[in-house]
Each structure stands twice: as C-alpha cells, then as structure tokens.
Motif scaffolding. Structure first.
Motif, mmCIF file in Angstrom:
data_model
loop_
_atom_site.group_PDB
_atom_site.id
_atom_site.type_symbol
_atom_site.label_atom_id
_atom_site.label_comp_id
_atom_site.label_asym_id
_atom_site.label_seq_id
_atom_site.Cartn_x
_atom_site.Cartn_y
_atom_site.Cartn_z
ATOM 1 N N MET A 1 0.836 -1.165 0.000
ATOM 2 C CA MET A 1 0.000 0.000 0.000
ATOM 3 C C MET A 1 0.891 1.242 0.000
ATOM 4 S SD MET A 1 -3.315 0.840 2.399
ATOM 5 C CE MET A 1 -2.985 -0.467 3.495
ATOM 6 N N ILE A 2 0.506 2.266 -0.754
ATOM 7 C CA ILE A 2 1.242 3.522 -0.830
ATOM 8 C C ILE A 2 0.502 4.578 -0.025
ATOM 9 C CG2 ILE A 2 2.035 5.353 -2.358
ATOM 10 C CD1 ILE A 2 2.295 3.246 -4.556
ATOM 11 N N PHE A 3 1.250 5.275 0.818
ATOM 12 C CA PHE A 3 0.661 6.334 1.623
ATOM 13 C C PHE A 3 1.189 7.681 1.150
ATOM 14 C CE2 PHE A 3 0.571 2.628 4.371
ATOM 15 C CZ PHE A 3 -0.729 2.663 4.841
ATOM 16 N N ALA A 4 0.301 8.631 1.042
ATOM 17 C CA ALA A 4 0.706 9.988 0.667
ATOM 18 C C ALA A 4 1.163 10.740 1.914
ATOM 19 C CB ALA A 4 -0.463 10.724 0.019
ATOM 20 N N ILE A 5 2.211 11.510 1.781
ATOM 21 C CA ILE A 5 2.675 12.345 2.883
ATOM 22 C C ILE A 5 1.738 13.539 2.990
ATOM 23 C CG2 ILE A 5 4.527 13.871 3.673
ATOM 24 C CD1 ILE A 5 6.494 11.990 2.283
ATOM 25 N N GLN A 6 1.248 13.765 4.197
ATOM 26 C CA GLN A 6 0.373 14.918 4.410
ATOM 27 C C GLN A 6 1.201 16.195 4.362
ATOM 28 O OE1 GLN A 6 -1.483 13.568 8.186
ATOM 29 N NE2 GLN A 6 -3.367 14.192 7.169
ATOM 30 N N ARG A 7 0.616 17.229 3.789
ATOM 31 C CA ARG A 7 1.252 18.545 3.734
ATOM 32 C C ARG A 7 0.294 19.554 4.348
ATOM 33 N NH1 ARG A 7 5.745 19.162 0.889
ATOM 34 N NH2 ARG A 7 5.313 21.252 0.131
ATOM 35 N N PHE A 8 0.870 20.513 5.040
ATOM 36 C CA PHE A 8 0.069 21.543 5.688
ATOM 37 C C PHE A 8 0.629 22.913 5.339
ATOM 38 C CE2 PHE A 8 -0.413 17.784 8.360
ATOM 39 C CZ PHE A 8 -1.787 17.689 8.390
ATOM 40 N N THR A 9 -0.254 23.912 5.316
ATOM 41 C CA THR A 9 0.130 25.264 4.950
ATOM 42 C C THR A 9 0.442 26.089 6.184
ATOM 43 O OG1 THR A 9 -1.252 25.169 2.974
ATOM 44 C CG2 THR A 9 -0.618 27.361 3.742
ATOM 45 N N LEU A 10 1.606 26.754 6.138
ATOM 46 C CA LEU A 10 1.950 27.767 7.129
ATOM 47 C C LEU A 10 1.617 29.112 6.503
ATOM 48 C CD1 LEU A 10 3.262 28.756 9.772
ATOM 49 C CD2 LEU A 10 5.445 28.764 8.552
ATOM 50 N N THR A 11 0.768 29.882 7.173
ATOM 51 C CA THR A 11 0.390 31.211 6.715
ATOM 52 C C THR A 11 0.960 32.232 7.686
ATOM 53 O OG1 THR A 11 -1.664 30.351 5.787
ATOM 54 C CG2 THR A 11 -1.550 32.732 6.152
ATOM 55 N N VAL A 12 1.736 33.161 7.168
ATOM 56 C CA VAL A 12 2.291 34.233 7.985
ATOM 57 C C VAL A 12 1.470 35.488 7.719
ATOM 58 C CG1 VAL A 12 4.317 35.683 8.393
ATOM 59 C CG2 VAL A 12 4.591 33.228 8.023
ATOM 60 N N THR A 13 0.978 36.079 8.798
ATOM 61 C CA THR A 13 0.241 37.339 8.695
ATOM 62 C C THR A 13 1.257 38.443 8.427
ATOM 63 O OG1 THR A 13 -1.372 36.512 10.285
ATOM 64 C CG2 THR A 13 -1.335 38.896 9.897
ATOM 65 N N PRO A 14 1.089 39.206 7.346
ATOM 66 C CA PRO A 14 2.079 40.246 7.028
ATOM 67 C C PRO A 14 2.204 41.256 8.176
ATOM 68 C CG PRO A 14 0.615 39.893 5.173
ATOM 69 C CD PRO A 14 0.037 39.123 6.329
ATOM 70 N N PRO A 15 3.407 41.376 8.750
ATOM 71 C CA PRO A 15 3.588 42.306 9.856
ATOM 72 C C PRO A 15 3.788 43.745 9.376
ATOM 73 C CG PRO A 15 5.647 41.193 9.415
ATOM 74 C CD PRO A 15 4.622 40.609 8.477
ATOM 75 N N THR A 16 3.547 44.661 10.271
ATOM 76 C CA THR A 16 3.840 46.072 10.033
ATOM 77 C C THR A 16 5.139 46.381 10.765
ATOM 78 O OG1 THR A 16 1.483 46.555 9.941
ATOM 79 C CG2 THR A 16 2.942 48.422 10.296
ATOM 80 N N ASN A 17 6.027 47.100 10.135
ATOM 81 C CA ASN A 17 7.302 47.532 10.734
ATOM 82 C C ASN A 17 8.294 46.400 10.948
ATOM 83 O OD1 ASN A 17 6.393 50.264 10.917
ATOM 84 N ND2 ASN A 17 5.144 49.633 12.642
ATOM 85 N N GLY A 18 8.287 45.415 10.044
ATOM 86 C CA GLY A 18 9.257 44.338 10.118
ATOM 87 C C GLY A 18 8.950 43.246 9.124
ATOM 88 N N THR A 19 9.741 42.171 9.179
ATOM 89 C CA THR A 19 9.548 41.025 8.301
ATOM 90 C C THR A 19 9.634 39.734 9.107
ATOM 91 O OG1 THR A 19 11.905 40.848 7.789
ATOM 92 C CG2 THR A 19 10.560 42.174 6.277
#
Length: 86
Positions: A1-19
C-alpha cells in the motif's frame, strides 16, 4: 500500500514595521511570499526582523512570547508578529 505524505500550509500574517522569514517564507509589509506548504512534522524556524527603530513585541498565532518561533507542521498553522517603536 502507498501512503501519501500529508502537507500543511503555514500562513504568515504580514507584519507592520518588520519582516518574518524562514524556509520558503519572506513576508513583510505588502504580504509577499507569506504562505508555504510543508510535509507533516516539519519544524519551521522563523525569524522576526524589525524595521530600524522598532523591536519585536510578541509573536502571535502558533508562537507566543518573544523567543524563538519554530512551529511543527502537524496541522495548518498561522503565525504573526507585532513590532513596537523603541
């Protein structure tokens, strides 16, 4: 049996006055390159860099405080940072 690797999204909220940067993330004012998909279990070290005259006040979302931020991707996560004037 073949299993797919789960992938998840990291979302960064755009900051003000920095990165916020990390592998596949380079998110600043204007919100460019603020999402990335990672394999299940990936640890994503993030760095908050304030604009001159500002300092990191706190991480928000999946990270807290002002120390290191390295969320483990076991689900979709959102991270942000607040910068305050020095």
């Amino acid at each position: 049996m073949i299993f797919a690797i789960q992938r998840f999204t990291l979302t960064v909220t755009p900051p003000t006055n920095g990165t916020i940067t990390g592998t596949g993330i380079n998110c600043g004012t204007g919100g460019t390159d603020c999402t990335q998909d990672y394999d299940y279990g990936t640890v994503v070290p993030l760095t908050a860099t304030p604009t001159t005259g500002y300092s990191l006040s706190a991480w928000t979302g999946a990270c807290i405080g002002t120390g290191a931020c390295s969320p483990t991707m076991t689900q979709a996560r959102t991270v942000g940072a607040t910068f305050t004037i020095e």
